[in-house]
Design a protein around this motif. Structure first.
Motif, PDB file in Angstrom:
ATOM      1  N   CYS A 160       9.364   1.653   2.353  1.00 37.43           N
ATOM      2  CA  CYS A 160       8.775   0.593   1.533  1.00 37.43           C
ATOM      3  C   CYS A 160       9.382   0.616   0.146  1.00 37.43           C
ATOM      4  CB  CYS A 160       7.255   0.793   1.418  1.00 37.43           C
ATOM      5  SG  CYS A 160       6.403   0.690   2.987  1.00 37.43           S
ATOM      6  N   GLN A 193       4.716  -0.200  -3.022  1.00 40.89           N
ATOM      7  CA  GLN A 193       4.170  -0.560  -1.726  1.00 40.89           C
ATOM      8  C   GLN A 193       3.848   0.684  -0.917  1.00 40.89           C
ATOM      9  OE1 GLN A 193       6.943  -3.096   0.273  1.00 40.89           O
ATOM     10  NE2 GLN A 193       6.394  -4.915  -0.892  1.00 40.89           N
ATOM     11  N   ALA A 194       2.899   0.518   0.001  1.00 38.61           N
ATOM     12  CA  ALA A 194       2.570   1.562   0.959  1.00 38.61           C
ATOM     13  C   ALA A 194       2.528   0.928   2.339  1.00 38.61           C
ATOM     14  CB  ALA A 194       1.212   2.190   0.626  1.00 38.61           C
ATOM     15  N   ILE A 246       0.928   0.282   5.767  1.00 33.37           N
ATOM     16  CA  ILE A 246      -0.372   0.358   6.437  1.00 33.37           C
ATOM     17  C   ILE A 246      -0.266  -0.453   7.721  1.00 33.37           C
ATOM     18  CG2 ILE A 246      -2.838  -0.084   6.273  1.00 33.37           C
ATOM     19  CD1 ILE A 246      -1.876   1.921   4.222  1.00 33.37           C
ATOM     20  N   ASP A 276       0.525  -1.092  -3.801  1.00 33.29           N
ATOM     21  CA  ASP A 276      -0.332  -0.015  -4.275  1.00 33.29           C
ATOM     22  C   ASP A 276      -0.333   0.047  -5.803  1.00 33.29           C
ATOM     23  OD1 ASP A 276       2.168   0.970  -4.836  1.00 33.29           O
ATOM     24  OD2 ASP A 276       2.019   2.715  -3.508  1.00 33.29           O
ATOM     25  N   ASN A 277      -0.003  -1.100  -6.420  1.00 34.02           N
ATOM     26  CA  ASN A 277       0.102  -1.136  -7.879  1.00 34.02           C
ATOM     27  C   ASN A 277      -0.704  -2.292  -8.486  1.00 34.02           C
ATOM     28  OD1 ASN A 277       1.671  -3.212  -6.899  1.00 34.02           O
ATOM     29  ND2 ASN A 277       3.484  -2.743  -8.159  1.00 34.02           N
ATOM     30  N   GLY A 325      -6.735   0.315   4.114  1.00 26.10           N
ATOM     31  CA  GLY A 325      -5.555   0.838   3.443  1.00 26.10           C
ATOM     32  C   GLY A 325      -5.385   0.258   2.046  1.00 26.10           C
ATOM     33  N   VAL A 326      -5.699  -1.015   1.892  1.00 26.64           N
ATOM     34  CA  VAL A 326      -5.640  -1.642   0.566  1.00 26.64           C
ATOM     35  C   VAL A 326      -6.634  -0.972  -0.373  1.00 26.64           C
ATOM     36  CG1 VAL A 326      -6.143  -3.766  -0.705  1.00 26.64           C
ATOM     37  CG2 VAL A 326      -4.797  -3.866   1.401  1.00 26.64           C
ATOM     38  N   ARG A 385      -7.772   2.084  -0.173  1.00 30.77           N
ATOM     39  CA  ARG A 385      -7.311   3.444  -0.482  1.00 30.77           C
ATOM     40  C   ARG A 385      -6.152   3.437  -1.474  1.00 30.77           C
ATOM     41  NH1 ARG A 385      -6.147   4.762   4.268  1.00 30.77           N
ATOM     42  NH2 ARG A 385      -3.878   4.540   4.192  1.00 30.77           N
ATOM     43  N   SER A 386      -5.272   2.457  -1.354  1.00 32.20           N
ATOM     44  CA  SER A 386      -4.077   2.416  -2.195  1.00 32.20           C
ATOM     45  C   SER A 386      -4.342   1.858  -3.587  1.00 32.20           C
ATOM     46  CB  SER A 386      -2.985   1.569  -1.515  1.00 32.20           C
ATOM     47  OG  SER A 386      -2.632   2.115  -0.260  1.00 32.20           O
ATOM     48  N   ASN A 387      -5.449   1.125  -3.740  1.00 36.11           N
ATOM     49  CA  ASN A 387      -5.766   0.497  -5.030  1.00 36.11           C
ATOM     50  C   ASN A 387      -7.250   0.673  -5.342  1.00 36.11           C
ATOM     51  OD1 ASN A 387      -3.103  -1.258  -5.511  1.00 36.11           O
ATOM     52  ND2 ASN A 387      -3.701  -1.519  -3.371  1.00 36.11           N
ATOM     53  N   VAL A 441      -1.554  -8.571  -2.511  1.00 31.99           N
ATOM     54  CA  VAL A 441      -1.544  -7.167  -2.111  1.00 31.99           C
ATOM     55  C   VAL A 441      -0.882  -6.930  -0.761  1.00 31.99           C
ATOM     56  CG1 VAL A 441      -3.775  -7.056  -0.892  1.00 31.99           C
ATOM     57  CG2 VAL A 441      -2.967  -5.067  -2.157  1.00 31.99           C
TER      58      VAL A 441
END
Length: 262
Positions: A5, A9-10, A12, A19-20, A208-209, A211-213, A257
């Motif tokens: 990625c 980005q992550a 998922i 993720d930012n 996942g969204v 968790r990442s943000n 996102v």
């Protein structure tokens, strides 16, 4: 599909997610949501009126059944239904963004999903969650107020020490349940409108969204809750504006996102 990625980005499930996210993204989503609402207000007002009408009917039914005390748990849980009501709003925003023709048939048809019943499956989860919350609220009520001697038709019971304790415990339990429900729906329902994926994959991406943000998505949850509850106070009428704007804004946050397929 590659698992590599770009920065910010992550990976998922089948997609890459940003993720930012920042608080500024929430403001941008709200502004875009307002523009969608202003561009096509009839759709937003229709779905909001449906939601408000259901809320008023529920309140009327509880009063007719001499169960006024249940207005508080019902009102607290009612926002759980909002994501499913917003599916039509996601379709309006999607079509406007893609430059596609808007029609009532197309927008209402979004509630059926892409012919694979995935959105209907999420709808079942939404309504089961609302029913489960009412069952939990009933259990909390029984634990704290079964011996109160005050009829279930009276709001005066909430002013008693047992009533205030019940409200405190119920608020904590309700907040935990609402957060869990928010985590699985905030991006899953827009994704089901946008893509041909199964609802389990969409839920995984939504989690996942979160968790990442975590910070920004929690801030979005708090903002949604605050605006919905504030809009519900004047006989639900504030929801005529707040609900469609938040629905359109959630679509734009999803688009910010969730990245396109690799």
């Amino acid at each position: 599909m590659t698992t590599e990625c770009r920065a910010g980005q992550a990976q998922i499930a089948p997609v890459a997610v940003a993720d930012n996210l920042t608080i500024a993204d929430l403001g941008a989503a709200l502004a875009a949501g307002w523009r969608d609402f202003i561009a096509y207000p009839a759709y937003g007002l229709f779905f909001a009126a449906t939601y408000v009408g259901a809320g008023l009917f529920l309140a009327y039914a509880l009063m007719e059944w001499d169960a006024v005390a249940w207005l508080i748990p019902a009102a607290a849980g009612f926002p759980l239904l909002a994501p499913f009501v917003a599916v039509g709003l996601y379709e309006v925003s999607r079509r406007r963004e893609a430059g596609e023709t808007l029609s009532w048939g197309a927008v209402l048809g979004a509630l059926r999903g892409r012919g694979d019943e995935q959105i209907l499956s999420m709808g079942v989860i939404v309504f089961v969650a609302f029913g489960f919350w009412l069952m939990v609220a009933h259990g909390i009520f029984a634990v704290f107020l079964s011996e109160s001697g005050i009829g279930g038709e009276s709001l005066a019971l909430f002013a008693t020490p047992a009533g205030m304790m019940m409200l405190a415990v119920g608020s904590v339990v309700g907040a935990v349940m609402a957060l869990a429900f928010y985590a699985i729906t905030v991006c899953s329902l827009p994704m089901l409108v946008d893509r041909e994926v199964d609802f389990l994959t969409a839920i995984i991406v939504s989690l996942g969204v979160m968790r990442s943000n975590a910070f920004v998505m929690l801030a979005w949850a708090v903002l949604i809750a605050a605006l919905l509850f504030a809009a519900m106070i004047p006989a639900f009428l504030g929801l005529m504006i707040v609900l469609p704007v938040l629905g359109h804004a959630t679509w734009h946050l999803y688009r910010r996102v969730v990245a396109g397929p690799d």
